[in-house]
Write an enzyme that holds these catalytic residues in place. Structure first.
Site, mmCIF file in Angstrom:
data_model
loop_
_atom_site.group_PDB
_atom_site.id
_atom_site.type_symbol
_atom_site.label_atom_id
_atom_site.label_comp_id
_atom_site.label_asym_id
_atom_site.label_seq_id
_atom_site.Cartn_x
_atom_site.Cartn_y
_atom_site.Cartn_z
ATOM 1 C CD GLU A 2 -3.012 -1.158 0.420
ATOM 2 O OE1 GLU A 2 -3.302 -0.074 -0.105
ATOM 3 O OE2 GLU A 2 -3.656 -2.203 0.200
ATOM 4 C CB CYS B 142 -1.393 7.466 1.363
ATOM 5 S SG CYS B 142 -2.870 6.637 1.961
HETATM 6 P P1 NAD Z 1 8.218 4.605 4.964
HETATM 7 O O1 NAD Z 1 8.225 3.766 3.738
HETATM 8 O O2 NAD Z 1 9.406 5.444 5.230
HETATM 9 O O3 NAD Z 1 8.035 3.704 6.284
HETATM 10 C C1 NAD Z 1 6.966 2.806 6.453
HETATM 11 C C2 NAD Z 1 7.349 1.708 7.421
HETATM 12 O O4 NAD Z 1 8.422 0.957 6.851
HETATM 13 C C3 NAD Z 1 7.832 2.182 8.786
HETATM 14 O O5 NAD Z 1 7.346 1.303 9.779
HETATM 15 C C4 NAD Z 1 9.336 2.069 8.679
HETATM 16 O O6 NAD Z 1 9.958 1.807 9.932
HETATM 17 C C5 NAD Z 1 9.494 0.881 7.764
HETATM 18 N N1 NAD Z 1 10.751 0.905 6.989
HETATM 19 C C6 NAD Z 1 11.444 1.984 6.594
HETATM 20 N N2 NAD Z 1 12.536 1.604 5.885
HETATM 21 C C7 NAD Z 1 12.505 0.247 5.838
HETATM 22 C C8 NAD Z 1 13.342 -0.721 5.234
HETATM 23 N N3 NAD Z 1 14.431 -0.405 4.549
HETATM 24 N N4 NAD Z 1 12.992 -2.029 5.387
HETATM 25 C C9 NAD Z 1 11.898 -2.366 6.047
HETATM 26 N N5 NAD Z 1 11.060 -1.492 6.639
HETATM 27 C C10 NAD Z 1 11.361 -0.192 6.540
HETATM 28 O O7 NAD Z 1 6.892 5.474 4.878
HETATM 29 P P2 NAD Z 1 6.393 6.594 5.879
HETATM 30 O O8 NAD Z 1 7.267 7.797 5.736
HETATM 31 O O9 NAD Z 1 6.171 6.035 7.224
HETATM 32 O O10 NAD Z 1 4.950 6.911 5.251
HETATM 33 C C11 NAD Z 1 4.767 7.809 4.202
HETATM 34 C C12 NAD Z 1 4.537 7.072 2.893
HETATM 35 O O11 NAD Z 1 3.557 6.064 3.069
HETATM 36 C C13 NAD Z 1 3.991 7.980 1.810
HETATM 37 O O12 NAD Z 1 4.586 7.634 0.582
HETATM 38 C C14 NAD Z 1 2.505 7.642 1.789
HETATM 39 O O13 NAD Z 1 1.864 7.908 0.576
HETATM 40 C C15 NAD Z 1 2.535 6.191 2.094
HETATM 41 N N6 NAD Z 1 1.271 5.750 2.663
HETATM 42 C C16 NAD Z 1 0.488 4.916 1.941
HETATM 43 C C17 NAD Z 1 -0.745 4.530 2.451
HETATM 44 C C18 NAD Z 1 -1.663 3.612 1.698
HETATM 45 O O14 NAD Z 1 -2.617 3.132 2.302
HETATM 46 N N7 NAD Z 1 -1.428 3.344 0.431
HETATM 47 C C19 NAD Z 1 -1.149 4.991 3.698
HETATM 48 C C20 NAD Z 1 -0.310 5.829 4.399
HETATM 49 C C21 NAD Z 1 0.905 6.208 3.893
#
Ligand code: NAD
Length: 457
Positions: free
Chosen positions: A211, A245
């Site tokens: 997502e 998002c």
């Molecule tokens: P992110 O990808 O930085 O982090 C998301 C999660 O992944 C966190 O728990 C983080 O600790 C973990 N993570 C980070 N790096 C990782 C790695 N290398 N390996 C494994 N896990 C890792 O995203 P964010 O900054 O928390 O959220 C913002 C993004 O999420 C935006 O792009 C937004 O559009 C998207 N988002 C999508 C939805 C949806 O339902 N489609 C909902 C909310 C946010």
């Protein structure tokens, strides 16, 4: 972090079959609902600490959605779990065919910081309804909610059933995935990290749901109700300070109504957040300094029509509208994920389509028009995850609609029954009676081709 011993105990608990019965799943969903209600005040406090969400917004966008999802699951779970008889073809005459829904096993749910409660628990509830064990990895960037999540989960579930693994994603997830094979990974977050998780999962052939994010257009046609469009775009854009998002990322407006829309958007912002949004009860803050600096940088990439003031120490940026923004700027090439709204005029649908094509596969698309012909044309022309006609965001709040993206915005969808389907797999079984046993189905097949052709159609 979940140690190998913990992960092995989760696997053993799953293998014991304890999570499979309807009674068990129902009881766990009820426990989760009860715990959320019990901790309501603490939830509001945590979401305020992490994102300055008001109680009402926290209920509308997090707690309330979770409670509604659990209600739908409790109401329908027994029905969803029933084996589904399906038709049997002539070749298999006298047999019957059934689809059973099997749990996936041990599921890893990785959550982001912007709706830190709901986006962790919505998927976890689906996994519970599906009869799985769950490891939840909350975002370390929303620490108050992450700690509270752990408190809530630990109070109601044993660690071998639902476990909360805290820490920075890159370390925690990588380490768990090296020592353990999850049966499914449900990831919500940025496209870049989603890609890294997909690659990691591929090494052990672990299926994933992604997502992700992207740039969601809000399209305003000349025949739209401009005041309604402005109100609904503004609430969609500035809720949670644009850190959503599915927020409208930018507006594509028919040139003939651009000035009217800009005025109406400015008015809507003032009506919602007052003259001094920094003190508004309804307006949140940016999650951290890094995101704040990126957003401030966008302010130089066009003309500020409204807003634009900021306070670094409070991580506050006014609801902002911009025009004169170049399609080559970062503002139009990156997911904004903050309260900055570029407004781009268009004359023809082709022109608008060429702007959307710069950032394809939006997670959401919003169209404002009075014409059902235009509505159908947009829906059938642009690939997008989901969206609204004459509204924003609210498709997310109807559990009868699947939620998910495509391409750059993700793969797979969930909510309501779609969650149940996502967190179970169809197990196909064909049952044959002994009393009917056609000899043409056994060797030697010599001379039976005509008969075989007749029954295998
Ligand atoms: P992110 O990808 O930085 O982090 C998301 C999660 O992944 C966190 O728990 C983080 O600790 C973990 N993570 C980070 N790096 C990782 C790695 N290398 N390996 C494994 N896990 C890792 O995203 P964010 O900054 O928390 O959220 C913002 C993004 O999420 C935006 O792009 C937004 O559009 C998207 N988002 C999508 C939805 C949806 O339902 N489609 C909902 C909310 C946010």
């Amino acid at each position: 972090m979940a140690s190998t011993v913990v992960l092995q105990s989760i696997r053993a608990f799953y293998n014991s079959g304890a999570t499979r019965s309807y009674a068990f799943r129902k009881q766990q969903l009820k426990k989760l609902r009860q715990a959320l209600l019990q901790h309501e005040e603490e939830i509001y406090k945590a979401l305020y600490a992490d994102l300055k969400k008001s109680r009402e917004e926290a209920y509308l966008t997090e707690l309330g959605l979770m409670l509604a999802e659990i209600r739908i699951m409790l109401k329908n779970l027994r029905q969803w779990m029933k084996p589904q008889p399906v038709a049997t073809n002539l070749f298999n005459f006298a047999s019957s065919s059934t689809i059973y829904r099997d749990p996936l096993g041990v599921v890893l749910v990785i959550a982001p910081w912007n709706f830190p409660l709901q986006l962790a628990l919505m998927a976890a509830a689906g996994a519970i309804a599906g009869g799985n064990c769950v490891v939840i990895k909350p975002s370390e960037l929303a620490p108050a909610t992450a700690v509270l999540l752990q408190k809530i989960i630990t109070a109601i579930f044993p660690p071998e059933y639902v476990y909360v693994a805290q820490g920075a994603g890159a370390e925690v997830v990588t380490e768990m995935m090296q020592s353990f094979r999850f049966d499914h990974i449900f990831f919500t977050g940025s496209p870049g990290v989603g890609g890294a998780i997909y690659a990691l999962a591929a090494q052990k052939l672990v299926p994933v749901t992604l997502e992700l994010g992207g740039k969601n257009p809000a399209i305003v046609e000349a025949d739209a109700d401009i005041d309604i469009a402005a109100k609904r775009i503004a609430v969609g854009k500035y809720t949670n300070s644009g850190q959503v998002c599915i927020a409208p990322d930018y507006v594509l407006v028919h040139a003939s109504v651009k000035e009217r829309l800009l005025k109406a958007l400015t008015k809507a912002i003032k009506n919602f957040y007052g003259d001094d949004p920094v003190n508004s009860y309804d307006y949140g803050k940016i999650i951290n300094r890094k995101r704040f600096d990126t957003l401030i940088n966008y302010l130089r990439q066009g003309n500020i029509v409204a807003g634009g003031k900021y306070k670094a120490d409070a991580l506050f940026l006014e609801p902002t509208i911009m025009d004169g923004v170049s399609l080559e700027s970062d503002l139009m090439k990156e997911e904004i994920f903050g309260p900055v709204l570029p407004v781009i005029p268009f004359e023809t649908m082709e022109e608008a389509l060429s702007v959307i094509a710069i950032n394809p596969d939006p997670l959401a698309l919003y169209l404002f028009t009075a014409s059902s012909k235009k509505e159908q044309r947009w829906i059938s022309t642009v690939p997008f995850g989901g969206g609204c006609i004459n509204n924003t965001l609210v498709h997310f709040s109807n559990p009868a609609l699947p939620f998910g993206g495509l391409g750059n915005s993700g793969m797979g969808s969930y909510h309501g029954e779609y969650s149940f389907k996502l967190f179970t797999r169809p197990k196909a079984v064909l049952k044959s009676p002994a009393w009917f046993d056609l000899s043409i189905k056994y060797p030697s097949f010599r001379g039976k081709l005509k008969m075989i052709k007749m029954i295998l159609r």
